[in-house]
Motif scaffolding. Sequence first.
Motif: not given
Lengths: 245, 323
Positions: A235, A237-239, A242, A244-245
């Motif tokens: 979570i 890393l996605l924030r 990447a 994307v969140i």
Amino acid sequence: MKILVCISNVPDTTTKIAFTSDNKALNTAGVQFVINPYDEYALTRALELKEANAGTLTVLHVGEADAEPTIRKALAIGADDAIRINAKPTDGFFVAQQIAHHAKSADYDLILMGKESVDYNGFQVHGMVAELLGITAITPAIKLEVTGHAANLEREIEGGKEVITAELPLIVSCQQPMCEPRIPNMRGIMTARTKPLQILEPVSADVKTQYESFSLPEKKVGVKMIDAANAEELIRLLRNEAKVI
Amino acid sequence: MSVLVLLEGADGHVKKSSFETAYYGSQVAAQLGTTAIGLVIGEINPADLPVMGRYGLKKVFYNNDSQLKDFVPGAYVSVTAKAAELTGATVIILPNSNTAAAIGSRLAVRLNASLASNVIALPEVTDTTFKVKQTVFSGKAFADVLLTNDRKIIAVKKNAVEVVEQEGAAEVEALMVDLENTDLIGKPKETIKATGKLPVAEADIVVSGGRGLRGPENWHLLENLADALGAATACSKPVADAGWRPHHEHVGQTGITISPNLYIAAGISGAIQHLAGVNSSKVIVVINKDPEAPFFKAADYGIVGDLFDVLPKLTEAAKALSQ
């Protein structure tokens, strides 16, 4: 009831797609061609309607002679006769013009086809045939029932469906879960060999698009693995990485 | 000359996905040195319409004919054709939805236009050529296609452009069309929609489950994560075939092909048919207990582990983030 089912001849869905060295065409080496999966729903539903209401079922394919095994398979599944319009299908509008030209004088109650082919995915031909013939197309349908001259349909929309009643003639594009596609049995395969397959020459038609070249998606550079014991890290890393969140 | 953009509505509002279509249209208009004009059919809140200026539309035509609250194939084509005639549109932009695509194919014949579906980027335009990039082979490949007629219709997929909002309000004008009886054939008796659920094709984030979830009774694990991320839920073909989830949630070669910003697949091994439906996603996350699952090769992030442990952990972490 007189039914026409239009079928495409497409690479099997498990095919790994590759192109010729100039990227101008599909590399067909080793590729297994089959009836377009969406067209199988159209064909099977047409058979069920024919069995319930009596009538005739013709399959039509616009394409060259190498598609004949696919046409024979449709006959083996249960179509009464077949028509091949002998031309390379260059785009959706070209195909639609061929179908419309044939159907104009043939008085079909229903023209069924898949919602799209799994090669070019145009989702175009049904609507174009509808406009050329001045008949309504219901597309894409997930349910089709016919009582007398009335059809009861369900059409898939994003996140739901519409319930529709309309008079025949109609053009209907099909997709799952309309029916359970049938496979040919031995008797079907035997009789298919002698069923009529008529070959017609194409009408001259406009071509409005030109496929210039093909390409494949770029390969992913590599997957970043995260330890399951530390799944929360994903979570983060996605924030932060990447974004994307 | 102009660029006409067909906007879609849902529940009385212009759909968020149509903002992107509008912006795409405004960028094509800029390429051609002309303006982009919108069209919306159905009962839409009038306050939504001037706002379309933020996405580059100079003007929005609306048709709120009470017969056209739901999609009526022939009528929607007639209204769009009328708008194209009024605006002298040389390019018509549509979202790549079932409904807009059904309009596009008939319109292409009526207006003698070149039609491109599944377009994923702005066109390349020169003085003499107009070229678009679209997905083909159900998302396994791309094609560059020349649209050779003077008039073009382009159905645009999600994420084809990065929207940049701007200042400005669109002018709004009513566009009523006298319809023929034949235009009204196929009018739905009823529309059934899952309420309060974001359709998969429109979602920025999609959380998807396969047979690894072992049964529909475990779907709350996915739904909880989806809620925490503001995502839609989807499923693989075997799951839809088994009736665990409705077919309209099936993503893959014979289901819906999607291109969200983030696709999270749990308990899906990644058969080639499934990959075809999702490989245009910007970022792919794969959670699978089998380290050899082919999906990991197509992923950006991966977790090898038991999804029954991993999904709740991710849900808690996502919740903590939004607090």
